[in-house]
Design an enzyme around this catalytic site. Structure first.
Site, mmCIF file in Angstrom:
data_model
loop_
_atom_site.group_PDB
_atom_site.id
_atom_site.type_symbol
_atom_site.label_atom_id
_atom_site.label_comp_id
_atom_site.label_asym_id
_atom_site.label_seq_id
_atom_site.Cartn_x
_atom_site.Cartn_y
_atom_site.Cartn_z
ATOM 1 N N GLN A 254 1.217 -1.274 -0.343
ATOM 2 C CA GLN A 254 0.138 0.220 -0.081
ATOM 3 C C GLN A 254 0.785 1.093 -0.125
ATOM 4 O O GLN A 254 1.535 1.601 1.059
ATOM 5 C CB GLN A 254 -1.123 -0.190 1.177
ATOM 6 C CG GLN A 254 -1.762 -1.097 1.156
ATOM 7 C CD GLN A 254 -2.767 -1.631 2.723
ATOM 8 O OE1 GLN A 254 -1.663 -1.913 3.340
ATOM 9 N NE2 GLN A 254 -3.933 -1.207 2.521
ATOM 10 N N ARG A 284 -16.606 7.147 2.395
ATOM 11 C CA ARG A 284 -15.912 6.691 3.412
ATOM 12 C C ARG A 284 -13.979 7.258 3.464
ATOM 13 O O ARG A 284 -13.576 7.144 2.781
ATOM 14 C CB ARG A 284 -15.714 5.551 4.073
ATOM 15 C CG ARG A 284 -15.184 5.035 5.001
ATOM 16 C CD ARG A 284 -15.227 3.756 6.036
ATOM 17 N NE ARG A 284 -14.158 3.301 6.926
ATOM 18 C CZ ARG A 284 -13.118 2.966 7.218
ATOM 19 N NH1 ARG A 284 -11.999 3.113 5.759
ATOM 20 N NH2 ARG A 284 -13.313 1.730 7.905
ATOM 21 N N ASP A 286 -11.310 6.781 3.753
ATOM 22 C CA ASP A 286 -10.063 6.287 4.717
ATOM 23 C C ASP A 286 -8.622 6.274 5.188
ATOM 24 O O ASP A 286 -8.147 7.345 4.320
ATOM 25 C CB ASP A 286 -10.099 4.523 3.269
ATOM 26 C CG ASP A 286 -8.645 3.287 4.769
ATOM 27 O OD1 ASP A 286 -9.677 2.642 5.749
ATOM 28 O OD2 ASP A 286 -8.114 3.016 3.917
ATOM 29 N N GLU A 328 -13.220 9.053 8.446
ATOM 30 C CA GLU A 328 -12.201 7.231 9.386
ATOM 31 C C GLU A 328 -10.929 7.894 10.072
ATOM 32 O O GLU A 328 -10.139 7.385 9.475
ATOM 33 C CB GLU A 328 -12.421 5.905 8.154
ATOM 34 C CG GLU A 328 -11.338 4.954 9.113
ATOM 35 C CD GLU A 328 -10.440 4.009 9.129
ATOM 36 O OE1 GLU A 328 -9.933 3.454 10.175
ATOM 37 O OE2 GLU A 328 -9.771 4.901 7.948
ATOM 38 N N HIS A 392 -15.046 -3.825 10.803
ATOM 39 C CA HIS A 392 -14.839 -5.033 9.486
ATOM 40 C C HIS A 392 -12.604 -4.617 10.735
ATOM 41 O O HIS A 392 -11.624 -5.500 11.244
ATOM 42 C CB HIS A 392 -14.618 -4.830 8.674
ATOM 43 C CG HIS A 392 -13.393 -3.695 8.112
ATOM 44 N ND1 HIS A 392 -14.002 -2.009 8.521
ATOM 45 C CD2 HIS A 392 -11.804 -3.074 7.538
ATOM 46 C CE1 HIS A 392 -13.615 -1.315 8.373
ATOM 47 N NE2 HIS A 392 -12.324 -2.222 7.318
HETATM 48 C C1 GLC Z 1 -8.686 1.684 7.915
HETATM 49 C C2 GLC Z 1 -9.156 0.975 7.266
HETATM 50 C C3 GLC Z 1 -8.249 -1.031 7.532
HETATM 51 C C4 GLC Z 1 -7.481 -1.047 6.145
HETATM 52 C C5 GLC Z 1 -6.625 0.697 6.812
HETATM 53 C C6 GLC Z 1 -5.389 0.441 5.402
HETATM 54 O O1 GLC Z 1 -8.183 2.034 8.622
HETATM 55 O O2 GLC Z 1 -10.364 0.238 8.034
HETATM 56 O O3 GLC Z 1 -8.875 -1.442 7.264
HETATM 57 O O4 GLC Z 1 -6.422 -0.989 6.937
HETATM 58 O O5 GLC Z 1 -7.488 1.816 6.629
HETATM 59 O O6 GLC Z 1 -6.090 1.062 3.969
HETATM 60 C C1 GLC Z 2 -4.613 2.870 12.492
HETATM 61 C C2 GLC Z 2 -5.439 3.624 11.754
HETATM 62 C C3 GLC Z 2 -6.963 3.447 11.540
HETATM 63 C C4 GLC Z 2 -7.035 1.681 10.768
HETATM 64 C C5 GLC Z 2 -6.229 0.996 12.391
HETATM 65 C C6 GLC Z 2 -6.389 -0.232 11.150
HETATM 66 O O1 GLC Z 2 -5.720 2.267 14.371
HETATM 67 O O2 GLC Z 2 -4.920 4.861 13.120
HETATM 68 O O3 GLC Z 2 -7.244 4.472 10.826
HETATM 69 O O4 GLC Z 2 -8.256 2.055 11.098
HETATM 70 O O5 GLC Z 2 -4.886 1.311 11.914
HETATM 71 O O6 GLC Z 2 -6.042 -1.646 12.153
#
Ligand code: GLC
Ligand code: GLC
Length: 641
Positions: A254, A284, A286, A328, A392
């Site tokens: 990523q 959302r 992310d 988020e 999730h």
């Molecule tokens: C957000 C998603 C999480 C993902 C992360 C990286 O926190 O909810 O599932 O791993 O972003 O995209």
């Molecule tokens: C971290 C990030 C959050 C994401 C999570 C995934 O806590 O701050 O954005 O949802 O990782 O596990």
């Protein structure tokens, strides 16, 4: 509009007029009007972010031209929805709102499968459906779809983009808004831009943050935390195929985008508006906290991150005003709140409420919950919390240590206790969760597990211990009762409505074994689902209770909007608040302990109940003659008769 903005618009507008001379006159006039309304917001934001670039005007003009093109390509149905939503911007505050979230594949195999489940959503009362990212992603581990290879293509196993668009309109026809993720902090390393960067194209290398040696990464690393320490220490990944270190906050596949590059803003805004044009009503945002980086900082929640979202938002008001943003930000509560503004994110997850509901089930003491909500619940009334108990992701204990400190709780120790409790290691714990991203260096960990397993159902069922089963069910219903009545939009993690338990099979799948969140991401068991209407089954007991609470919420206008006042119930076990919106106010009382409690008649009088009142939950008519009993894990929603 400030004079600089007017001058810029005056300079750009004639060229846009010429470029779109052939466009539909009415649609173009609408665009022009919105441009005039919102350019005064957009311009200073973009100037702040990119004004120092020599080609700033070129990018500004390209961005507006792109926005006009996408607006003109927007379907008449969505353009009509835009007008309706502009006339009723508070539509999402209605008590009828109920969110649900699922993976398309795990829930119903394909996008068409999800469409076929619309009657189920309607049965439950859902008006907002968030599907986990359905986009093209690398095979194998793709972080549950959060590594996007193309925002314009779906994962072929789910169907096509046309299926997604058809799903969005079918949902809308059924009164359900589709929400999708805008995974905009990073793309996958298979995205065309990343591939071009790997091939050595400097233009695309500038879309990401790539470094020839460790000097810059080491300098940044000094002030960064690690998000996924299990997967890979640090925040950078070496790519031998490009001879570069790449910034990768999450997994190594990523790649964080470089928003300091104005081209990235314009290109991502185009992807955003493309998704809006497929009929997505809520995006959302992310991993919103991470989108701006600056040396010497944590690179989280920086002021420019807010300006960027505001700039995206201003463009959306011009070219797809139906769209709402949901933040988020799973960070410190003070930082969570900063994303919530009508001109930034209109909606936000409420991770503090979520974490503290679980905290309170463990401690049977509502004081941290009450103190935290008193400080942190109020937000701009034009915005809304999205209140949830599970999604999730893992549970992180993001409460404020200062608030805890005032109650004599040491934040560090308390988080250790919560992790012990929710992994079932703490003596007497009812929970069956597992650790996520345990960091032996910092002692940090988060928790994975389904709501039902964390609430005690998994431990109780095999023992056929009816009393323990009953308590687990009551805990599940109790915390859902809270998210259904506190101000905002309640969000159900589908599967929780029938008490789905952990699934351990992810451990046999190499693409998932390293990520314990898969324990609570499992295929819907439709045979278990079918038992939801049988009140003799566990599924039926949970489903029936939740369905009834949802119906009560949706029938009472007092549950619309936000107005929630946290009270002191006089008992450390009873969480109390009032809702006052349209209609008579409701006093909500919730006993977070298995020990029955009473609430003194005098307290009830203080909170405005007069001689006769009614409990919306049990349907009982009550009189204010004695103290009010609250059985173990029971809650009441009281309204004057
Ligand atoms: C957000 C998603 C999480 C993902 C992360 C990286 O926190 O909810 O599932 O791993 O972003 O995209
Ligand atoms: C971290 C990030 C959050 C994401 C999570 C995934 O806590 O701050 O954005 O949802 O990782 O596990």
């Amino acid at each position: 509009m400030d004079p600089d903005a007017s001058l810029s618009l005056a300079r750009i507008l004639p060229r846009l007029e010429a470029r779109f001379a052939e466009a539909d006159a009415v649609a173009w006039a609408t665009f022009r009007t919105r441009l005039h309304t919102h350019f005064g917001t957009l311009f200073p934001l973009l100037r702040h972010l990119y004004g120092g670039q020599y080609d700033f005007f070129y990018h500004l003009e390209a961005t507006l031209e792109m926005a006009a093109t996408l607006w003109l390509a927007r379907s008449p149905a969505l353009q009509a929805l835009d007008a309706a939503r502009e006339a009723d911007p508070g539509w999402f505050q209605a008590q009828g709102m109920l969110g649900a979230v699922a993976y398309a594949d795990l829930f119903a195999t394909t996008l068409d499968g999800v469409r076929a489940k619309i009657p189920y959503f309607q049965e439950l009362g859902v008006t907002y459906l968030h599907l986990m990212p359905p986009f093209l992603a690398p095979a194998g581990n793709n972080d549950g779809g959060y590594a996007v290879s193309s925002y314009r293509e779906t994962n072929p196993a789910l169907g096509t983009m046309a299926d997604l668009t058809a799903l969005a309109s079918a949902l809308r026809a059924a009164g359900i808004s589709l929400a999708l993720d805008f995974v905009f902090n990073h793309t996958s390393d298979e995205h065309a831009w990343a591939q071009a960067a790997l091939a050595g194209d400097p233009q695309y290398q500038a879309y990401y943050r790539m470094f020839p040696d460790r000097s810059m990464p080491d300098a940044y690393e000094r002030s960064l935390r690690e998000i996924f320490p299990d997967q890979r220490p640090g925040n950078f990944t070496w790519r031998p195929d490009a001879q570069r270190w790449v910034w990768t906050t999450f997994n190594s596949f990523q790649w964080d985008l470089n928003y300091a590059n104005p081209a990235v803003f314009t290109r991502m805004a185009e992807e955003l508006l493309f998704l809006a044009n497929q009929g997505v009503e809520v995006l959302r945002l992310d991993a919103v906290a991470f989108i701006w980086k600056q040396m010497g900082t944590t690179c989280e929640n920086l002021p420019e991150a807010h300006l960027l979202i505001q700039a995206f938002n201003a463009l959306v008001r011009i070219a797809a005003p139906t769209l709402l943003f949901k933040s988020e930000a799973i960070v410190h509560p003070d930082e969570v709140i900063r994303y919530i503004r009508p001109d930034e994110c209109q909606l936000s997850y409420n991770p503090l409420l979520m974490a503290l509901l679980w905290n309170t089930l463990a401690t049977r003491d509502v004081r941290l919950l009450a103190a935290s909500m008193r400080d942190r619940f109020p937000i701009d009334p034009r915005c809304a919390w999205v209140n949830y108990v599970r999604v999730h992701d893992d549970i992180g204990w993001t409460f404020d240590d200062a608030v805890a400190g005032q109650l004599g709780i040491n934040g560090y120790d308390h988080r250790r206790f919560l992790n012990q409790f929710y992994t079932g290691r703490y003596p007497g714990s009812f929970a069956r969760g597992v650790p996520f991203q345990e960091n032996p260096r910092t002692g940090d960990a988060r928790i994975s597990g389904t709501g039902a397993s964390l609430a005690g159902l998994e431990a109780a069922l095999p023992a056929e211990d009816e009393q323990a089963v009953e308590l687990a069910i009551r805990r599940i219903v109790l915390i859902h009762g809270i998210i259904l009545t506190m101000g905002g939009i309640p969000l159900l993690y589908l599967g929780d409505e029938i008490g789905t338990l952990n699934s351990y099979s992810y451990r046999n799948d190499p693409a998932k074994a390293g990520d314990s969140r898969w324990i609570h991401r499992r295929a819907t068991d439709w045979a278990a689902m079918a038992r939801r209407s049988d009140p003799a089954t566990v599924e039926g007991r949970i489903y029936g209770a939740l369905q009834r609470l949802i119906a009560i919420r949706q029938a009472h206008a007092v549950f619309a909007g936000h107005d929630t006042t946290i009270l002191d119930s006089g008992s450390a076990q009873v969480f109390a608040y009032t809702r006052q919106g349209a209609g008579p106010p409701v006093l909500a009382l919730a006993n977070f302990s298995e020990v029955p409690q009473t609430v003194a008649a005098n307290e009830l009088r203080l909170y405005g109940l007069s001689y006769r009142f009614r409990d919306l939950v049990s349907g009982e008519s009550l009189r204010l003659v004695a103290d009010l009993p609250l059985d173990s894990y029971r809650f009441r929603w009281l309204v004057a008769d």
